[in-house]
Design an enzyme around this catalytic site. Sequence first.
Site, PDB file in Angstrom:
ATOM      1  N   ILE A 188       5.093 -23.630  11.097  1.00 57.63           N
ATOM      2  CA  ILE A 188       6.128 -24.457  11.730  1.00 57.63           C
ATOM      3  C   ILE A 188       5.706 -25.930  11.829  1.00 57.63           C
ATOM      4  O   ILE A 188       6.543 -26.817  11.971  1.00 57.63           O
ATOM      5  CB  ILE A 188       6.472 -23.885  13.134  1.00 57.63           C
ATOM      6  CG1 ILE A 188       7.852 -24.296  13.571  1.00 57.63           C
ATOM      7  CG2 ILE A 188       5.410 -24.253  14.163  1.00 57.63           C
ATOM      8  CD1 ILE A 188       8.352 -23.526  14.792  1.00 57.63           C
ATOM      9  N   HIS A 191      -4.980 -14.913  11.379  1.00 53.66           N
ATOM     10  CA  HIS A 191      -4.080 -15.421  10.341  1.00 53.66           C
ATOM     11  C   HIS A 191      -4.895 -16.245   9.358  1.00 53.66           C
ATOM     12  O   HIS A 191      -5.873 -16.898   9.733  1.00 53.66           O
ATOM     13  CB  HIS A 191      -2.955 -16.263  10.942  1.00 53.66           C
ATOM     14  CG  HIS A 191      -3.411 -17.277  11.938  1.00 53.66           C
ATOM     15  ND1 HIS A 191      -3.709 -16.957  13.247  1.00 53.66           N
ATOM     16  CD2 HIS A 191      -3.661 -18.601  11.818  1.00 53.66           C
ATOM     17  CE1 HIS A 191      -4.087 -18.040  13.897  1.00 53.66           C
ATOM     18  NE2 HIS A 191      -4.088 -19.054  13.047  1.00 53.66           N
TER      19      HIS A 191
HETATM   20  P1  AMP Z   1      -4.401 -21.750  14.495  1.00 54.11           P
HETATM   21  O1  AMP Z   1      -4.521 -23.108  15.101  1.00 54.11           O
HETATM   22  O2  AMP Z   1      -5.390 -21.486  13.389  1.00 54.11           O
HETATM   23  O3  AMP Z   1      -4.408 -20.660  15.540  1.00 54.11           O
HETATM   24  O4  AMP Z   1      -3.004 -21.721  13.760  1.00 54.11           O
HETATM   25  C1  AMP Z   1      -1.827 -21.319  14.383  1.00 54.11           C
HETATM   26  C2  AMP Z   1      -0.721 -21.842  13.527  1.00 54.11           C
HETATM   27  O5  AMP Z   1       0.482 -21.202  13.895  1.00 54.11           O
HETATM   28  C3  AMP Z   1      -0.485 -23.356  13.701  1.00 54.11           C
HETATM   29  O6  AMP Z   1      -0.690 -24.002  12.446  1.00 54.11           O
HETATM   30  C4  AMP Z   1       0.945 -23.436  14.184  1.00 54.11           C
HETATM   31  O7  AMP Z   1       1.645 -24.535  13.658  1.00 54.11           O
HETATM   32  C5  AMP Z   1       1.521 -22.114  13.718  1.00 54.11           C
HETATM   33  N1  AMP Z   1       2.650 -21.622  14.471  1.00 54.11           N
HETATM   34  C6  AMP Z   1       2.751 -21.494  15.816  1.00 54.11           C
HETATM   35  N2  AMP Z   1       3.958 -21.005  16.159  1.00 54.11           N
HETATM   36  C7  AMP Z   1       4.618 -20.785  14.989  1.00 54.11           C
HETATM   37  C8  AMP Z   1       5.922 -20.306  14.652  1.00 54.11           C
HETATM   38  N3  AMP Z   1       6.787 -19.918  15.599  1.00 54.11           N
HETATM   39  N4  AMP Z   1       6.280 -20.242  13.349  1.00 54.11           N
HETATM   40  C9  AMP Z   1       5.421 -20.625  12.401  1.00 54.11           C
HETATM   41  N5  AMP Z   1       4.182 -21.103  12.637  1.00 54.11           N
HETATM   42  C10 AMP Z   1       3.796 -21.193  13.920  1.00 54.11           C
END
Ligand code: AMP
Length: 114
Positions: A31, A100
Site C-alpha cells: 500500500i 512477509h
Molecule cells: P514491514 O515494515 O516489513 O513489516 O512491512 C509491512 C508492509 O506492509 C509495509 O511496506 C506496508 O506498507 C505494508 N502494508 C501495511 N498495510 C497494508 C495494506 N493494508 N495493504 C498492503 N500493504 C500494506
Amino acid sequence: MEKTIFDKIIAKKVPSDIIYEDDNYLAFKDINPQAPIHILIIPKKRIPTINDLNDSDRDIIGGMVLIAKDIAKSLSINEDGYRLVFNCNNDGGQTVYHIHLHLLGGRSFSWPPG
Ligand code: AMP
C-alpha cells in the site's frame, strides 16, 4: 498470536490488489510502495517473525521465494533484477507481525542499504 492486517487481507475483509493466490500463499501490492514494483508475498499460515520459524517451515519459506521469482518474471523485471527483503523485529524495520517477503523492482537499489 495476535491477528494482523494481513489476516484481514487473507480473509478479504480488507481490500488489496492481489497479484497471486493459492491455498497456502497470497501476494499483493504494498500500500506504500518503495519502488515502482513493490509486492508482498505472505504465507496464509500466521507466523509473526522470521525468529518464529521452525524446521517444518522450510517449505513455506522456499515457496515464498519461488513465488517471488515467478512474479518477477511475469512482470519482466527478472533480467534487470530486483530485491527480496525480510524485515525482522524493530531494528529490522518490521511493522506487520506476520512474515512477509518484499519483492521490490523497477529501479536500482544501493548497497549497503541505508
Ligand atoms: P514491514 O515494515 O516489513 O513489516 O512491512 C509491512 C508492509 O506492509 C509495509 O511496506 C506496508 O506498507 C505494508 N502494508 C501495511 N498495510 C497494508 C495494506 N493494508 N495493504 C498492503 N500493504 C500494506
